[in-house]
Design a protein around this motif. Structure first.
Motif, PDB file in Angstrom:
ATOM      1  N   LYS A  12      12.862 -16.491 -12.681  1.00 58.70           N
ATOM      2  CA  LYS A  12      12.595 -16.412 -14.112  1.00 58.70           C
ATOM      3  C   LYS A  12      13.236 -15.198 -14.773  1.00 58.70           C
ATOM      4  O   LYS A  12      13.145 -15.032 -15.988  1.00 58.70           O
ATOM      5  CB  LYS A  12      11.079 -16.425 -14.353  1.00 58.70           C
ATOM      6  CG  LYS A  12      10.430 -17.761 -14.009  1.00 58.70           C
ATOM      7  CD  LYS A  12       8.932 -17.743 -14.299  1.00 58.70           C
ATOM      8  CE  LYS A  12       8.318 -19.122 -14.079  1.00 58.70           C
ATOM      9  NZ  LYS A  12       8.798 -20.097 -15.086  1.00 58.70           N
ATOM     10  N   GLY A  13      13.848 -14.338 -13.979  1.00 55.27           N
ATOM     11  CA  GLY A  13      14.525 -13.175 -14.547  1.00 55.27           C
ATOM     12  C   GLY A  13      13.583 -12.075 -14.978  1.00 55.27           C
ATOM     13  O   GLY A  13      13.582 -11.663 -16.144  1.00 55.27           O
ATOM     14  N   ALA A  14      12.781 -11.583 -14.033  1.00 50.40           N
ATOM     15  CA  ALA A  14      11.865 -10.479 -14.316  1.00 50.40           C
ATOM     16  C   ALA A  14      11.996  -9.429 -13.223  1.00 50.40           C
ATOM     17  O   ALA A  14      12.286  -9.743 -12.064  1.00 50.40           O
ATOM     18  CB  ALA A  14      10.428 -10.975 -14.400  1.00 50.40           C
ATOM     19  N   ILE A  15      11.783  -8.186 -13.573  1.00 51.33           N
ATOM     20  CA  ILE A  15      11.902  -7.074 -12.642  1.00 51.33           C
ATOM     21  C   ILE A  15      10.634  -6.947 -11.808  1.00 51.33           C
ATOM     22  O   ILE A  15       9.525  -7.067 -12.322  1.00 51.33           O
ATOM     23  CB  ILE A  15      12.191  -5.773 -13.396  1.00 51.33           C
ATOM     24  CG1 ILE A  15      13.623  -5.804 -13.947  1.00 51.33           C
ATOM     25  CG2 ILE A  15      12.001  -4.542 -12.505  1.00 51.33           C
ATOM     26  CD1 ILE A  15      13.976  -4.649 -14.837  1.00 51.33           C
ATOM     27  N   THR A  16      10.815  -6.707 -10.499  1.00 55.74           N
ATOM     28  CA  THR A  16       9.681  -6.459  -9.614  1.00 55.74           C
ATOM     29  C   THR A  16       9.839  -5.101  -8.941  1.00 55.74           C
ATOM     30  O   THR A  16      10.923  -4.766  -8.444  1.00 55.74           O
ATOM     31  CB  THR A  16       9.558  -7.547  -8.536  1.00 55.74           C
ATOM     32  OG1 THR A  16      10.833  -7.750  -7.906  1.00 55.74           O
ATOM     33  CG2 THR A  16       9.087  -8.855  -9.132  1.00 55.74           C
TER      34      THR A  16
END
Length: 402
Positions: free
Chosen positions: A120-124
């Motif tokens: 989904k294109g999110a930073i972790t």
């Protein structure tokens, strides 16, 4: 799910929206999500302590704002279950529009979320789960691993063991992705050092009775008994090893992922003399002591490594957002990889292309009750090992980003 926010009241927010020259996008909060263990075996390592550390990072960053926008922290308990973690994360990413997640607790839960966030294109930012997979076969272009991982913990434990590395080792490992990845690495390091592996068994998470595992180690005539687990599992196993006379028999007990909060919970009478390695300890330098003082004012205890990592990860992310003047995921992730780490908790800290945060580890020894100068004074540093000696070499990585 709970909210912990530095937003102003609703009426104050409405007043801001009415101000000329400000658009809705300029006043909407930048959301950070913390998804970890609040109620299970890793609660003391994660949960409320990490939440407070993130709140401190938010307050320290321009009084809770970045790019003129308030910073909001949303928290959740994934119960150490992959399906629960995925459900919460999906709602946060799709509905709450959270762009950065700080993940802890079990590796299986955090890995499920990193996979979803990658799609989904999110930073972790992994601040306490320890499987090496996060920056290996399951790496993400938007993922960063701050916690010492199973590879580094396993190899540094053998370094900390000193001359005991050449003896007979028996492994009692948790039956999850951390245990599965750390055990062979630690065993290989023992063999490289001239030692011998005489046996290995696995136990499920949240085991209460370790008698059969400990007796198997005793029957194998092991000189070194290794407990590859963390949190409540590790605390129980150490206490039972003491009850079964493992320490009294002159055996060496090794816990590669022994951390401050576990020592405190087990007690110095149980853990005294154990050697271990970690990146952060609260009483190492002026920066660690200053952070510990602020943390303790609310939490009543000194912080552990995961709490410091949560603070540093949140700070690093906000600095990147400020630098690129926006929240575009690709731009922020690229900036996070290239900008220096400013938190002074570690020596020689940097971020590799695969997202692995590398730093030197302290070699430490648990104090005896007589040596301790206070409740939170539980360990002493007797050496250090550079990050390049214990973290997996980048040339050996399975990450396709490299």
């Amino acid at each position: 799910m709970q909210r912990r926010s530095l937003l102003k009241t609703l009426s104050g927010g409405a007043a801001v929206l009415a101000m000329p020259g400000l658009t809705l996008g300029q006043t909407q909060p930048i959301k950070i999500g913390q998804l970890t263990d609040y109620t299970g075996v890793y609660r003391d390592i994660n949960g409320p302590g990490e939440e407070h550390a993130i709140q401190l990072a938010i307050r320290d960053f321009n009084q809770g704002k970045v790019l003129g926008r308030p910073i909001e922290l949303v928290t959740g308990d994934h119960l150490n279950k992959a399906d629960v973690a995925s459900d919460i994360a999906k709602r946060w990413l799709d509905v709450e529009k959270i762009g950065m997640l700080l993940l802890g607790g079990s590796s299986v839960a955090a890995l499920a979320v990193q996979s979803l966030a990658r799609e989904k294109g999110a930073i972790t930012n992994i601040t306490s789960a320890a499987a090496v997979n996060f920056t290996e076969q399951d790496c993400s272009p938007y993922g960063f691993h701050w916690q010492v991982d199973s590879y580094a913990y396993a190899r540094s434990a053998v370094v900390a063991a000193g001359a005991d590395a050449k003896k007979r080792w028996f492994f009692i490992s948790i039956d999850n992705v951390f245990g599965h990845t750390a055990t062979p690495v630690c065993a290989a390091a023992v063999q490289e050092s001239g030692g011998q592996v005489v046996g290995a068994v696995r136990h499920p998470i949240n085991t209460t009775d370790y008698a059969s595992f400990i007796t198997q180690a005793q029957a194998a005539r092991a000189d070194v008994v290794v407990f590859l687990s963390a949190g409540t599992d590790l605390i129980r196993s150490l206490k039972q090893a003491r009850e079964f006379g493992v320490f009294a028999a002159g055996k060496t007990v090794v816990a590669p992922i022994l951390v401050y909060t576990d020592i405190l919970a087990a007690g110095l009478d149980v853990a005294q003399g154990m050697r271990f390695a970690d990146g952060y300890y609260w009483n190492v330098n002026d920066a660690t002591r200053a952070f510990a003082k602020r943390y303790q004012e609310k939490m009543g205890s000194a912080p552990g490594s995961s709490h410091a990592q949560a603070y540093a990860a949140a700070t690093h992310y906000l600095q990147a957002v400020q630098a690129v003047k926006g929240t575009d995921v690709k731009a922020v992730a690229e900036q996070m990889r290239k900008q220096p780490i400013t938190s002074s908790f570690w020596n020689n800290a940097s971020i590799r292309q695969n997202g692995r945060v590398v730093y030197d580890l302290n070699l430490m020894r648990v104090l005896t009750p007589a040596q301790s100068k206070g409740k939170f004074d539980v360990a002493e540093v007797f050496g250090a090992v550079t990050g390049d000696k214990v973290f997996k070499p980048l040339k050996q990585t399975e990450c396709k980003l490299v």
